[in-house]
Motif scaffolding. Structure first.
Motif, PDB file in Angstrom:
ATOM      1  N   PHE A 163    -132.125  25.844 -23.841  1.00 33.80           N
ATOM      2  CA  PHE A 163    -131.754  25.848 -25.254  1.00 33.80           C
ATOM      3  C   PHE A 163    -131.201  24.485 -25.671  1.00 33.80           C
ATOM      4  N   ASP A 164    -132.043  23.481 -25.627  1.00 39.01           N
ATOM      5  CA  ASP A 164    -131.688  22.160 -26.117  1.00 39.01           C
ATOM      6  C   ASP A 164    -130.458  21.591 -25.405  1.00 39.01           C
ATOM      7  N   PHE A 165    -129.700  20.762 -26.114  1.00 40.42           N
ATOM      8  CA  PHE A 165    -128.529  20.083 -25.545  1.00 40.42           C
ATOM      9  C   PHE A 165    -127.276  20.597 -26.226  1.00 40.42           C
ATOM     10  N   HIS A 166    -126.186  20.741 -25.428  1.00 35.31           N
ATOM     11  CA  HIS A 166    -124.893  21.111 -25.994  1.00 35.31           C
ATOM     12  C   HIS A 166    -123.775  20.422 -25.230  1.00 35.31           C
ATOM     13  N   GLU A 167    -122.671  20.232 -25.907  1.00 29.56           N
ATOM     14  CA  GLU A 167    -121.541  19.532 -25.310  1.00 29.56           C
ATOM     15  C   GLU A 167    -120.942  20.273 -24.120  1.00 29.56           C
ATOM     16  N   ILE A 168    -121.202  21.571 -24.014  1.00 29.40           N
ATOM     17  CA  ILE A 168    -120.612  22.343 -22.919  1.00 29.40           C
ATOM     18  C   ILE A 168    -121.122  21.901 -21.547  1.00 29.40           C
ATOM     19  N   CYS A 169    -122.164  21.079 -21.520  1.00 28.31           N
ATOM     20  CA  CYS A 169    -122.640  20.581 -20.220  1.00 28.31           C
ATOM     21  C   CYS A 169    -121.555  19.773 -19.514  1.00 28.31           C
ATOM     22  N   PHE A 170    -120.634  19.184 -20.282  1.00 29.77           N
ATOM     23  CA  PHE A 170    -119.514  18.458 -19.672  1.00 29.77           C
ATOM     24  C   PHE A 170    -118.470  19.419 -19.107  1.00 29.77           C
ATOM     25  N   ALA A 171    -118.388  20.603 -19.670  1.00 30.55           N
ATOM     26  CA  ALA A 171    -117.353  21.547 -19.251  1.00 30.55           C
ATOM     27  C   ALA A 171    -117.632  22.136 -17.876  1.00 30.55           C
ATOM     28  N   LEU A 172    -118.893  22.356 -17.546  1.00 31.17           N
ATOM     29  CA  LEU A 172    -119.211  23.036 -16.295  1.00 31.17           C
ATOM     30  C   LEU A 172    -118.688  22.318 -15.066  1.00 31.17           C
ATOM     31  N   PRO A 173    -118.970  21.010 -14.880  1.00 21.87           N
ATOM     32  CA  PRO A 173    -118.402  20.346 -13.698  1.00 21.87           C
ATOM     33  C   PRO A 173    -116.886  20.281 -13.728  1.00 21.87           C
ATOM     34  N   LEU A 174    -116.274  20.108 -14.903  1.00 17.66           N
ATOM     35  CA  LEU A 174    -114.811  20.064 -14.973  1.00 17.66           C
ATOM     36  C   LEU A 174    -114.208  21.388 -14.520  1.00 17.66           C
ATOM     37  N   ILE A 182    -108.282  24.544  -6.872  1.00 20.45           N
ATOM     38  CA  ILE A 182    -107.360  25.677  -6.732  1.00 20.45           C
ATOM     39  C   ILE A 182    -107.587  26.389  -5.408  1.00 20.45           C
ATOM     40  N   LEU A 183    -108.827  26.639  -5.071  1.00 23.57           N
ATOM     41  CA  LEU A 183    -109.130  27.352  -3.832  1.00 23.57           C
ATOM     42  C   LEU A 183    -108.755  26.543  -2.603  1.00 23.57           C
ATOM     43  N   ALA A 184    -108.707  25.219  -2.743  1.00 24.45           N
ATOM     44  CA  ALA A 184    -108.284  24.362  -1.634  1.00 24.45           C
ATOM     45  C   ALA A 184    -106.784  24.053  -1.697  1.00 24.45           C
ATOM     46  N   GLU A 185    -106.087  24.670  -2.679  1.00 24.79           N
ATOM     47  CA  GLU A 185    -104.654  24.469  -2.883  1.00 24.79           C
ATOM     48  C   GLU A 185    -104.314  23.010  -3.168  1.00 24.79           C
ATOM     49  N   ARG A 186    -105.194  22.332  -3.867  1.00 24.64           N
ATOM     50  CA  ARG A 186    -104.927  20.983  -4.368  1.00 24.64           C
ATOM     51  C   ARG A 186    -104.555  21.139  -5.846  1.00 24.64           C
ATOM     52  N   TRP A 187    -103.319  21.534  -6.045  1.00 25.51           N
ATOM     53  CA  TRP A 187    -102.884  21.987  -7.359  1.00 25.51           C
ATOM     54  C   TRP A 187    -102.951  20.903  -8.428  1.00 25.51           C
ATOM     55  N   ARG A 188    -102.449  19.734  -8.117  1.00 24.48           N
ATOM     56  CA  ARG A 188    -102.441  18.689  -9.143  1.00 24.48           C
ATOM     57  C   ARG A 188    -103.856  18.244  -9.487  1.00 24.48           C
ATOM     58  N   ALA A 189    -104.729  18.205  -8.485  1.00 27.09           N
ATOM     59  CA  ALA A 189    -106.125  17.871  -8.770  1.00 27.09           C
ATOM     60  C   ALA A 189    -106.734  18.897  -9.716  1.00 27.09           C
ATOM     61  N   ALA A 190    -106.404  20.162  -9.514  1.00 28.89           N
ATOM     62  CA  ALA A 190    -106.920  21.211 -10.400  1.00 28.89           C
ATOM     63  C   ALA A 190    -106.472  20.980 -11.840  1.00 28.89           C
ATOM     64  N   LEU A 191    -105.210  20.620 -12.009  1.00 32.26           N
ATOM     65  CA  LEU A 191    -104.689  20.376 -13.356  1.00 32.26           C
ATOM     66  C   LEU A 191    -105.343  19.155 -13.988  1.00 32.26           C
ATOM     67  N   TRP A 193    -108.340  17.973 -13.359  1.00 31.82           N
ATOM     68  CA  TRP A 193    -109.707  18.315 -13.740  1.00 31.82           C
ATOM     69  C   TRP A 193    -109.727  19.154 -15.020  1.00 31.82           C
ATOM     70  N   ALA A 194    -108.715  19.971 -15.229  1.00 27.67           N
ATOM     71  CA  ALA A 194    -108.700  20.869 -16.392  1.00 27.67           C
ATOM     72  C   ALA A 194    -108.352  20.141 -17.690  1.00 27.67           C
ATOM     73  N   LEU A 195    -107.514  19.130 -17.610  1.00 25.95           N
ATOM     74  CA  LEU A 195    -107.030  18.465 -18.829  1.00 25.95           C
ATOM     75  C   LEU A 195    -108.133  17.952 -19.750  1.00 25.95           C
ATOM     76  N   PRO A 196    -109.194  17.293 -19.235  1.00 24.16           N
ATOM     77  CA  PRO A 196    -110.211  16.750 -20.159  1.00 24.16           C
ATOM     78  C   PRO A 196    -110.988  17.810 -20.927  1.00 24.16           C
ATOM     79  N   LEU A 197    -110.838  19.081 -20.586  1.00 21.64           N
ATOM     80  CA  LEU A 197    -111.557  20.125 -21.318  1.00 21.64           C
ATOM     81  C   LEU A 197    -111.201  20.130 -22.801  1.00 21.64           C
ATOM     82  N   VAL A 198    -110.014  19.639 -23.155  1.00 19.60           N
ATOM     83  CA  VAL A 198    -109.620  19.629 -24.566  1.00 19.60           C
ATOM     84  C   VAL A 198    -110.480  18.668 -25.382  1.00 19.60           C
ATOM     85  N   LEU A 199    -111.192  17.753 -24.696  1.00 23.10           N
ATOM     86  CA  LEU A 199    -112.056  16.799 -25.390  1.00 23.10           C
ATOM     87  C   LEU A 199    -113.506  17.245 -25.429  1.00 23.10           C
ATOM     88  N   VAL A 200    -113.807  18.378 -24.795  1.00 20.29           N
ATOM     89  CA  VAL A 200    -115.186  18.863 -24.740  1.00 20.29           C
ATOM     90  C   VAL A 200    -115.508  19.728 -25.958  1.00 20.29           C
TER      91      VAL A 200
END
Length: 482
Positions: A163-174, A182-191, A193-200
């Motif tokens: 279905f064409d192109f959408h900005e959510i393609c950036f959200a999936l890897p983030l 989170i599953l590796a208990e690398r808590w700060r890395a998880a946070l 990675w999550a922060l840039p989602l506000v720009l997607v």
């Protein structure tokens, strides 16, 4: 949603215990390559499907054209205007997705809608790396790879690719990298990675908050260093919620000519609510949880990350958001698949023999379901017909006709011709030029929808005169007579 810790009893000798990174992947260089090799294969598959649709002029929406106009503007250091939404319309007044500016340098070198489709295919494929890697770390190489393949073939991803192109393609890897951390208990890395989602996109701040809430939940009763992470996580959660609220009520209205967020009516309009379209919503939940996770993902708190997206979709009054079509479910795929990996690891030592057996066989079953469903999903085109690899002769003829429109011209168009013009012309949506008399009008009149194209052009622009410049295979181009 049970979240209790696994039983302390030893696993059955017939049930493989979760494989840790130190005991598994570090001893097997090939296992570390698996996620990347899978990503390459998925990229090729996604690219063939999405570019194939473009080459066949089979786009189903104007979205690719809108995003190309925006990224083209960024590439030339201009305001991100999408004339398809209205002459001079600033896209930041529609959806807040400044992340798309990251594609501007690539588009400047390769100015084509294909550039956007290939970038999307690469980002989707990249998200399979953390999913596969996290699953392999928890479950072992082969079961982890099975989940990785099932993720790459998941219906939500395939619908988005088609279905064409959408900005959510950036959200999936983030999202995928955040949940892997989170599953590796690398808590700060998880946070982080999550922060840039506000720009997607404006709603993904809530998803970032949900990821942070999961981190806070998992670190609330741990050692002092993790207690600091607990407070960091709460801070990120608050930031995500505030970012969403401010974007919806201040930022987007500031860029919108009406001073409002145009999509509020899709929430507060007629219809909507939790029980409207309940049959469609329940089917969507079933598709999310049964073929992709066998319902076992319900045992993982990671599934909470899907709640914000499902929440706004199911509360909306727009039925398009309720179902499984389009691209709306793509961001949920890494969530449900990594929630499954987490739940499999949690239940592998269960005291219930039936549950241990279910845990052992579920990755293979999920992979089998993904393969079976793919026969009726877009990636089936890779094997069903060779037509996807060739550009049809009628398309070549239509492209030749559209090539007669000079660069920089103003063009009014419907979906058919948009994606062949936005890289070099100023393109408006049919009936929405807001008083501008464009130099050309390009119409897909394959079914005779417009009847008399010249008469239709006169209805659109009574003060201008248009004549047919050329037509082929149902497409008509009209030119304004100065």
């Amino acid at each position: 949603m049970p979240t209790s810790a696994p039983s302390a009893t030893h696993p059955s000798p017939h049930i493989p215990a979760p494989v840790t990174e130190s005991s598994g992947d570090r001893r097997r260089p090939a296992a570390r390559r698996d996620p990347w090799l899978l990503a390459v294969v998925l990229f090729v598959a996604y690219a063939i499907v999405s570019v194939g649709r473009y080459r066949h002029m089979a786009s189903r929406s104007w979205d690719l054209g809108i995003f190309e106009q925006v990224i083209r503007a960024y590439a030339h250091f201009q305001t991100p205007v999408a004339d398809l939404k209205g002459p001079g319309f600033n896209i930041l007044g529609d959806h807040f997705s400044p992340v798309t500016a990251l594609l501007a340098p690539l588009y400047r070198v390769f100015p084509s809608p294909v550039t956007l489709l290939l970038a999307q295919a690469a980002l989707f494929a990249l998200s399979a790396v953390p999913v596969t890697r996290a699953a392999a770390r928890l479950l072992g190489r082969h079961r982890g790879l099975a989940l990785g393949i099932a993720y790459g073939l998941s219906w939500g991803l395939q619908r988005a690719v088609d279905f064409d192109f959408h900005e959510i393609c950036f959200a999936l890897p983030l999202i995928a990298f955040a949940l892997e951390a989170i599953l590796a208990e690398r808590w700060r890395a998880a946070l982080l990675w999550a922060l840039p989602l506000v720009l997607v996109k404006e709603d993904l701040g809530a998803t970032a908050a949900a990821i942070a809430a999961v981190v806070a939940w998992r670190t609330r009763h741990t050692r002092r260093s993790s207690q600091r992470t607990f407070w960091y996580a709460l801070g990120v959660a608050v930031f995500g919620v505030l970012a969403t609220a401010i974007t919806l009520t201040v930022v987007i209205p500031a860029f919108n000519s009406t001073g409002a967020y145009d999509y509020w009516n899709k929430v507060s309009g007629t219809g909507g609510g939790p029980f409207d379209g309940i049959d469609t919503k329940l089917r969507t939940l079933a598709w999310l949880l049964i073929p992709t996770t066998g319902l076992l993902a319900l045992r993982s708190p990671l599934l909470l990350v899907a709640v914000p997206t499902l929440g706004w979709r199911f509360v909306s009054s727009d039925p398009h958001y309720w179902g499984t079509d389009w691209h709306y479910s793509a961001v949920l795929m890494p969530v449900v698949m990594l929630a499954l990996a987490d739940a499999l690891a949690r239940t592998s030592n269960s005291q219930r023999p039936w549950l241990r057996s279910y845990t052992v066989h579920l990755p293979a079953a999920v992979l089998a379901a993904a393969l079976a469903l793919t026969t009726s999903l877009p990636l089936a085109q890779l094997a069903e017909s060779s037509d996807i690899y060739r550009k049809p002769a009628p398309v070549k003829a239509v492209e030749g006709l559209l090539a007669r429109i000079p660069d920089g011209a103003t063009v009014e168009s419907d979906i058919g011709a948009i994606n062949r013009l936005t890289s070099r012309c100023r393109v408006f949506w049919i009936t929405n030029t807001q008083g501008i008399n464009p130099q050309f009008i390009a119409l897909n009149n394959v079914g005779g929808n417009y009847g008399d194209p010249v008469g239709y052009a006169h209805q659109l622009h009574p003060n201008a005169k248009y004549t047919i410049m050329g037509e082929t295979n149902g497409y008509v181009v009209l030119q304004r007579q100065n």
